[in-house]
Design a protein around this motif. Structure first.
Motif, PDB file in Angstrom:
ATOM      1  N   TYR A 157      63.338 -34.988  78.932  1.00  0.00           N
ATOM      2  CA  TYR A 157      64.374 -35.936  78.505  1.00  0.00           C
ATOM      3  C   TYR A 157      64.169 -36.343  77.054  1.00  0.00           C
ATOM      4  CZ  TYR A 157      65.143 -36.379  83.545  1.00  0.00           C
ATOM      5  OH  TYR A 157      65.400 -36.119  84.869  1.00  0.00           O
ATOM      6  N   MET A 158      62.988 -36.113  76.555  1.00  0.00           N
ATOM      7  CA  MET A 158      62.673 -36.468  75.171  1.00  0.00           C
ATOM      8  C   MET A 158      62.518 -35.181  74.359  1.00  0.00           C
ATOM      9  SD  MET A 158      59.458 -38.747  73.742  1.00  0.00           S
ATOM     10  CE  MET A 158      60.065 -40.252  74.521  1.00  0.00           C
ATOM     11  N   SER A 159      63.107 -35.157  73.173  1.00  0.00           N
ATOM     12  CA  SER A 159      63.046 -33.971  72.322  1.00  0.00           C
ATOM     13  C   SER A 159      61.660 -33.817  71.701  1.00  0.00           C
ATOM     14  CB  SER A 159      64.078 -34.079  71.201  1.00  0.00           C
ATOM     15  OG  SER A 159      63.737 -35.137  70.310  1.00  0.00           O
ATOM     16  N   ASP A 160      61.356 -32.593  71.247  1.00  0.00           N
ATOM     17  CA  ASP A 160      60.085 -32.351  70.572  1.00  0.00           C
ATOM     18  C   ASP A 160      59.961 -33.218  69.320  1.00  0.00           C
ATOM     19  OD1 ASP A 160      59.389 -30.504  72.468  1.00  0.00           O
ATOM     20  OD2 ASP A 160      59.940 -28.747  71.266  1.00  0.00           O
ATOM     21  N   ALA A 161      61.081 -33.424  68.635  1.00  0.00           N
ATOM     22  CA  ALA A 161      61.059 -34.244  67.416  1.00  0.00           C
ATOM     23  C   ALA A 161      60.698 -35.694  67.732  1.00  0.00           C
ATOM     24  CB  ALA A 161      62.428 -34.180  66.724  1.00  0.00           C
ATOM     25  N   ALA A 162      61.240 -36.207  68.846  1.00  0.00           N
ATOM     26  CA  ALA A 162      60.917 -37.574  69.243  1.00  0.00           C
ATOM     27  C   ALA A 162      59.453 -37.699  69.651  1.00  0.00           C
ATOM     28  CB  ALA A 162      61.825 -38.022  70.389  1.00  0.00           C
ATOM     29  N   VAL A 163      58.938 -36.679  70.358  1.00  0.00           N
ATOM     30  CA  VAL A 163      57.520 -36.676  70.725  1.00  0.00           C
ATOM     31  C   VAL A 163      56.651 -36.696  69.475  1.00  0.00           C
ATOM     32  CG1 VAL A 163      55.671 -35.321  71.783  1.00  0.00           C
ATOM     33  CG2 VAL A 163      57.872 -35.528  72.942  1.00  0.00           C
ATOM     34  N   LYS A 164      56.998 -35.882  68.484  1.00  0.00           N
ATOM     35  CA  LYS A 164      56.236 -35.834  67.236  1.00  0.00           C
ATOM     36  C   LYS A 164      56.300 -37.176  66.522  1.00  0.00           C
ATOM     37  CE  LYS A 164      54.040 -33.513  63.933  1.00  0.00           C
ATOM     38  NZ  LYS A 164      53.869 -34.559  62.915  1.00  0.00           N
ATOM     39  N   LYS A 165      57.452 -37.820  66.530  1.00  0.00           N
ATOM     40  CA  LYS A 165      57.609 -39.121  65.890  1.00  0.00           C
ATOM     41  C   LYS A 165      56.716 -40.162  66.568  1.00  0.00           C
ATOM     42  CE  LYS A 165      59.588 -42.483  63.476  1.00  0.00           C
ATOM     43  NZ  LYS A 165      59.175 -42.723  62.065  1.00  0.00           N
ATOM     44  N   ILE A 166      56.691 -40.159  67.888  1.00  0.00           N
ATOM     45  CA  ILE A 166      55.850 -41.111  68.619  1.00  0.00           C
ATOM     46  C   ILE A 166      54.378 -40.834  68.336  1.00  0.00           C
ATOM     47  CG2 ILE A 166      55.097 -41.819  70.928  1.00  0.00           C
ATOM     48  CD1 ILE A 166      57.974 -41.463  71.867  1.00  0.00           C
ATOM     49  N   ALA A 167      53.999 -39.545  68.341  1.00  0.00           N
ATOM     50  CA  ALA A 167      52.608 -39.192  68.068  1.00  0.00           C
ATOM     51  C   ALA A 167      52.185 -39.659  66.680  1.00  0.00           C
ATOM     52  CB  ALA A 167      52.418 -37.684  68.202  1.00  0.00           C
ATOM     53  N   ASP A 168      53.059 -39.483  65.697  1.00  0.00           N
ATOM     54  CA  ASP A 168      52.741 -39.889  64.328  1.00  0.00           C
ATOM     55  C   ASP A 168      52.648 -41.408  64.193  1.00  0.00           C
ATOM     56  OD1 ASP A 168      52.704 -37.262  63.567  1.00  0.00           O
ATOM     57  OD2 ASP A 168      54.723 -37.262  62.718  1.00  0.00           O
ATOM     58  N   ASP A 169      53.551 -42.125  64.856  1.00  0.00           N
ATOM     59  CA  ASP A 169      53.627 -43.576  64.687  1.00  0.00           C
ATOM     60  C   ASP A 169      52.724 -44.349  65.636  1.00  0.00           C
ATOM     61  OD1 ASP A 169      55.434 -43.037  62.746  1.00  0.00           O
ATOM     62  OD2 ASP A 169      57.119 -44.101  63.644  1.00  0.00           O
ATOM     63  N   TYR A 170      52.212 -43.670  66.677  1.00  0.00           N
ATOM     64  CA  TYR A 170      51.420 -44.417  67.652  1.00  0.00           C
ATOM     65  C   TYR A 170      50.149 -44.983  67.031  1.00  0.00           C
ATOM     66  CZ  TYR A 170      50.031 -46.050  72.183  1.00  0.00           C
ATOM     67  OH  TYR A 170      49.710 -46.871  73.223  1.00  0.00           O
ATOM     68  N   ALA A 172      57.025 -49.732  65.464  1.00  0.00           N
ATOM     69  CA  ALA A 172      56.755 -48.486  66.182  1.00  0.00           C
ATOM     70  C   ALA A 172      56.942 -48.673  67.684  1.00  0.00           C
ATOM     71  CB  ALA A 172      55.330 -48.009  65.882  1.00  0.00           C
ATOM     72  N   ALA A 173      56.489 -49.814  68.215  1.00  0.00           N
ATOM     73  CA  ALA A 173      56.635 -50.088  69.648  1.00  0.00           C
ATOM     74  C   ALA A 173      58.109 -50.186  70.035  1.00  0.00           C
ATOM     75  CB  ALA A 173      55.901 -51.383  70.010  1.00  0.00           C
ATOM     76  N   ASP A 174      58.916 -50.815  69.205  1.00  0.00           N
ATOM     77  CA  ASP A 174      60.354 -50.919  69.477  1.00  0.00           C
ATOM     78  C   ASP A 174      60.994 -49.531  69.532  1.00  0.00           C
ATOM     79  OD1 ASP A 174      60.117 -53.644  69.533  1.00  0.00           O
ATOM     80  OD2 ASP A 174      60.942 -53.972  67.524  1.00  0.00           O
ATOM     81  N   MET A 175      60.545 -48.640  68.640  1.00  0.00           N
ATOM     82  CA  MET A 175      61.069 -47.273  68.634  1.00  0.00           C
ATOM     83  C   MET A 175      60.712 -46.554  69.929  1.00  0.00           C
ATOM     84  SD  MET A 175      59.850 -43.899  68.180  1.00  0.00           S
ATOM     85  CE  MET A 175      58.350 -44.052  67.194  1.00  0.00           C
ATOM     86  N   VAL A 176      59.453 -46.697  70.379  1.00  0.00           N
ATOM     87  CA  VAL A 176      59.005 -46.037  71.609  1.00  0.00           C
ATOM     88  C   VAL A 176      59.784 -46.562  72.810  1.00  0.00           C
ATOM     89  CG1 VAL A 176      57.052 -45.696  73.170  1.00  0.00           C
ATOM     90  CG2 VAL A 176      56.705 -45.563  70.697  1.00  0.00           C
ATOM     91  N   LEU A 177      59.961 -47.874  72.888  1.00  0.00           N
ATOM     92  CA  LEU A 177      60.707 -48.464  74.000  1.00  0.00           C
ATOM     93  C   LEU A 177      62.153 -47.978  74.027  1.00  0.00           C
ATOM     94  CD1 LEU A 177      59.315 -52.122  73.929  1.00  0.00           C
ATOM     95  CD2 LEU A 177      59.097 -50.487  75.817  1.00  0.00           C
ATOM     96  N   ASN A 178      62.739 -47.831  72.866  1.00  0.00           N
ATOM     97  CA  ASN A 178      64.112 -47.344  72.801  1.00  0.00           C
ATOM     98  C   ASN A 178      64.196 -45.890  73.299  1.00  0.00           C
ATOM     99  OD1 ASN A 178      66.979 -47.515  71.808  1.00  0.00           O
ATOM    100  ND2 ASN A 178      66.269 -45.883  70.462  1.00  0.00           N
ATOM    101  N   GLU A 179      63.243 -45.054  72.888  1.00  0.00           N
ATOM    102  CA  GLU A 179      63.232 -43.656  73.333  1.00  0.00           C
ATOM    103  C   GLU A 179      63.046 -43.567  74.845  1.00  0.00           C
ATOM    104  OE1 GLU A 179      63.871 -40.881  71.864  1.00  0.00           O
ATOM    105  OE2 GLU A 179      64.018 -41.556  69.799  1.00  0.00           O
ATOM    106  N   PHE A 180      62.139 -44.365  75.395  1.00  0.00           N
ATOM    107  CA  PHE A 180      61.900 -44.336  76.833  1.00  0.00           C
ATOM    108  C   PHE A 180      63.091 -44.884  77.619  1.00  0.00           C
ATOM    109  CE2 PHE A 180      56.969 -44.438  76.426  1.00  0.00           C
ATOM    110  CZ  PHE A 180      56.963 -43.064  76.289  1.00  0.00           C
ATOM    111  N   SER A 181      63.811 -45.849  77.054  1.00  0.00           N
ATOM    112  CA  SER A 181      65.019 -46.368  77.713  1.00  0.00           C
ATOM    113  C   SER A 181      66.095 -45.286  77.815  1.00  0.00           C
ATOM    114  CB  SER A 181      65.563 -47.578  76.946  1.00  0.00           C
ATOM    115  OG  SER A 181      64.669 -48.666  76.976  1.00  0.00           O
ATOM    116  N   ILE A 182      66.228 -44.508  76.760  1.00  0.00           N
ATOM    117  CA  ILE A 182      67.181 -43.392  76.766  1.00  0.00           C
ATOM    118  C   ILE A 182      66.784 -42.377  77.837  1.00  0.00           C
ATOM    119  CG2 ILE A 182      68.049 -41.447  75.416  1.00  0.00           C
ATOM    120  CD1 ILE A 182      67.732 -43.230  72.906  1.00  0.00           C
ATOM    121  N   CYS A 183      65.486 -42.094  77.928  1.00  0.00           N
ATOM    122  CA  CYS A 183      64.992 -41.149  78.941  1.00  0.00           C
ATOM    123  C   CYS A 183      65.271 -41.671  80.347  1.00  0.00           C
ATOM    124  CB  CYS A 183      63.493 -40.924  78.764  1.00  0.00           C
ATOM    125  SG  CYS A 183      63.036 -40.034  77.257  1.00  0.00           S
ATOM    126  N   ALA A 184      65.116 -42.982  80.555  1.00  0.00           N
ATOM    127  CA  ALA A 184      65.352 -43.567  81.878  1.00  0.00           C
ATOM    128  C   ALA A 184      66.811 -43.383  82.295  1.00  0.00           C
ATOM    129  CB  ALA A 184      64.974 -45.048  81.866  1.00  0.00           C
TER     130      ALA A 184
END
Length: 532
Positions: free
Chosen positions: A219-232, A259-271
Motif C-alpha cells: 500500500y506504500m510506494s518505494d518512494a514513501a518507504v525511502k522517505k520514511i527511512a531517511d526521515d526516521y 517527520a512523525a506527522d508525515m509517517v502518520l499521514n502515510e500510514f493513514s492512507i495505507c489504512a
C-alpha cells in the motif's frame, strides 16, 4: 548661663525618634528603595534555585545520586552525547539511582529484580518514553493507554503475531532482502570500488523497508518507504531520553514532529486502502490487512446480531473488535515501527559485524541454512525452515544478549510507587528499568562479555528466563519478539548463502555509541561481495 525654658525632657527631644527610625524602619525603607528590576529578578532566581535543589534532595531520599543538582538543567549538557561507560557506572552505583533533568526526576532501576518489579507494576507505572513522545506518537496512542482501553487494542493485535500470521509476511520480507542485498553489492563494488564504508545507515534503511512491507504491504510506494527511512533518524533524535521538554522551532523535536506527522499521514492512507481491499475480499499480505479483516468480520457479525439473524457459533469471531479509524490504525502501526526500527537496525548492524569478525561462526550459520534447504540456497523462506535452524537462532539470541538494542525502557509513575520498603518513587517521576545488567550477569551468563552462541544450545542460558529482558516483561511486553528474532534469522541466513563480507576493524569498532539504541562507534565499515 542659658536656661532651658521648656518643660520637655531632653530624652524626648524631637531628634531622638528620627535617629531611632533611621536605625530600624529606615533600614527596611532603604532596602525597599534600593530594589529594582534586576535585584528582584535575582531574588526570584535564587528562590527558584533553592526550591529546585530542595525538591531534588527531597525526591532523592536515600537512593544513590549526585548530592546536588546543577540548577534547573541538571546533567542535560553531558547527556546530549551519552556515553556507555557513564551508563555502566550508573548501573554499578546501586540497584536504584537517580538524576534530575529540567523538571523531570529520573529513577534508574539497575538490578534484574528491580527492573522486573517496574515492568510488572502496571498499577503504579506506565510506558512513557519521553515527554515529547506524546506529541509525536499522539496522547491517545494505544501504548499510553491503561486498563480496558489498552486491552481493547491489544486483544486484536495478539493474533497478528501467531505462527500462521508470521508465515504470511515472509514473502514480503524476502523480497526486500533480495533488493537490498543487491544494493549492498552495488554500494561496495560500484560506488566505492571495494573500499569499506559505514553500513549502519544502510542497515537502518533496510530495516525500515522490511518493517513497512511487513506492516503495510504494498500500500506504500518505494518512494514513501525511502522517505520514511531517511526521515526516521529525525524521529529517533527527537525521542532521545534527554531532550528539550517542549517543541521549539528548528530544534530536533520540531524536525521529529514534522517527520512523525508525515509517517502518520502515510500510514493513514495505507489504512484506507487496506479497508477497501479487505472489504472486497482481498487476501492478507501484511499486518494491517490481518487486523482490518478481523475488524470487518467483527462488524459483520454485530450487524447480523443487531438485525436478529441467527448466527452459528462457528461464525462468531474469536475476538470481537471495534472498527478503528484510519488514524487510530496509523497510530498503532507507527508504534510498531517505533518499536522495531531502531532496535532491529541496531541488532542487524551488530550481527553483520560479529559474523564478519568470527568467520568460523558464520560458516556454521551458512552450513545450517544450506542443510535445511537441501543445498538449494534459492529456496524461499518458510516457518518450517526457520524453525529448523537452532544454531542460527542461538547466534541471534546471543547477539541480542551481548549487544541488547534497547538498554533501558522509560516508564512514568502514575502515583507514588513504593519501589522498596525504604524508598517510594514520587508521582510523575520517570522510573527506568535497565536491561543491560541482567543480560550481563556473570552468575547467569558465564563470561558475559564474550560472544558465545553455544550457551543457548549446550549451556543453561535458556533457563534464565528472569534475566531475558530483551523484549521486556509484564503486561507491556513486546508483541513482536518472535517476529523480530525470526526476521533477524531470515536475514543473516539468506545473507550467509548469497554474500561474503569483510569488516574493516577500527579502534572504535567495539566502542558503543548510544543513540536511542546502541551501535558500533564507527558505524560498522564493511565491504560486500557476491558469493558464488
Amino acid at each position: 548661663m542659658a536656661i532651658n525654658g521648656s518643660y520637655a525632657s531632653p530624652v524626648a527631644d524631637a531628634e531622638y525618634p528620627r535617629a531611632f527610625e533611621a536605625g530600624t524602619g529606615g533600614l527596611l525603607a532603604q532596602l525597599y528603595n534600593g530594589l529594582n528590576g534586576y535585584s528582584l529578578a535575582l531574588i526570584c532566581v535564587l528562590l527558584l534555585v533553592a526550591y529546585d535543589q530542595f525538591k531534588y534532595v527531597w525526591n532523592k531520599g536515600s537512593i544513590v545520586g549526585p548530592t546536588w543538582k546543577m540548577p534547573f538543567i541538571g546533567p542535560f549538557l553531558s547527556s546530549v552525547n551519552p556515553k556507555m561507560d557513564e551508563y555502566k557506572a550508573k548501573w554499578a552505583s546501586g540497584e536504584l539511582s537517580c538524576v534530575s533533568v529540567f523538571h523531570k526526576f529520573v529513577i534508574i532501576a539497575s538490578s534484574r529484580d528491580m527492573a522486573r518489579k517496574v515492568f510488572n507494576s502496571p498499577s503504579f507505572v506506565k510506558p512513557c518514553v519521553v515527554d515529547v513522545a506524546y506529541k509525536l506518537l499522539r496522547p491517545s496512542n494505544w501504548v499510553f493507554l491503561d486498563g480496558r482501553a489498552h486491552v481493547d487494542y491489544r486483544k486484536g493485535l495478539n493474533g497478528l503475531f501467531t505462527r500462521q500470521a508470521l508465515e504470511t509476511y515472509l514473502p514480503g520480507q524476502e523480497e526486500v532482502y533480495e533488493k537490498y542485498f543487491a544494493k549492498f553489492l552495488d554500494i561496495s563494488q560500484n560506488e566505492n570500488n571495494g573500499n569499506p564504508v559505514p553500513y549502519m545507515p544502510v542497515f537502518r534503511e533496510l530495516m525500515c523497508a522490511v518493517s513497512c512491507r511487513t506492516f503495510v504491504g504494498h500500500y506504500m510506494s518505494d518512494a514513501a518507504v525511502k522517505k520514511i527511512a531517511d526521515d526516521y533518524y529525525k524521529i529517533t533524535a527527537a525521542l532521545e531520553l534527554v531532550n528539550f521538554p517542549i517543541i521549539i522551532p528548528f530544534t530536533r523535536t520540531w524536525y521529529g514532529k514534522k517527520a512523525a506527522d508525515m509517517v502518520l499521514n502515510e500510514f493513514s492512507i495505507c489504512a484506507a486502502k487496506s479497508k477497501a481491499r479487505m472489504a472486497a475480499g482481498g487476501d492478507i499480505t501484511c499486518i494491517m490487512d490481518g487486523w482490518i479483516k478481523s475488524m470487518l468480520e467483527s462488524e459483520k457479525y454485530r450487524q447480523k446480531v443487531a438485525k436478529g439473524i441467527v448466527v452459528d457459533d462457528s461464525e462468531k469471531p474469536a475476538m470481537l473488535l471495534r472498527v478503528f479509524s484510519d488514524f487510530e490504525i496509523a497510530m498503532t502501526v507507527f508504534t510498531f515501527l517505533f518499536a522495531s526500527q531502531d532496535a532491529t537496525s541496531s541488532a542487524s548492524t551488530w550481527l553483520f559485524q560479529i559474523m564478519a569478525d568470527r568467520p568460523e561462526l558464520l560458516d556454521r550459520v551458512r552450513e545450517e541454512n544450506l542443510a535445511v534447504r537441501d543445498g538449494d540456497r534459492d529456496q524461499k523462506f518458510s516457518m518450517d525452515i526457520l524453525e529448523r535452524m537452532p544454531y542460527t537462532r542461538a547466534v541471534v539470541k546471543e547477539t541480542l544478549r551481548y549487544r541488547p538494542p534497547v538498554i533501558m525502557v522509560p516508564y512514568v509513575a502514575k502515583k507514588s510507587f513504593p519501589v522498596t520498603d525504604s524508598y517510594t518513587a514520587p508521582k510523575g517521576s520517570m522510573v527506568i528499568p535497565s536491561v543491560w545488567p541482567a543480560l550481563h550477569d556473570p552468575e547467569v551468563y558465564p563470561q558475559p562479555d564474550s560472544f558465545d552462541p553455544e550457551r543457548w544450545i549446550s549451556g543453561d542460558a535458556e533457563k534464565a528466563v528472569k534475566n531475558w529482558l530483551v523484549f521486556g516483561t509484564g503486561p507491556h511486553y513486546c508483541l513482536g519478539q518472535t517476529y523480530a528474532q525470526l526476521n533477524l534469522m531470515a536475514m543473516i541466513g539468506k545473507a550467509s548463502m548469497h554474500l561474503n563480507w569483510k569488516h574493516h576493524v577500527t579502534p572504535l569498532s567495539e566502542d558503543i555509541k548510544v543513540f536511542a539504541t546502541i551501535f558500533p562507534m564507527d558505524d560498522c565499515p564493511l565491504v560486500f561481495s557476491k558469493r558464488d
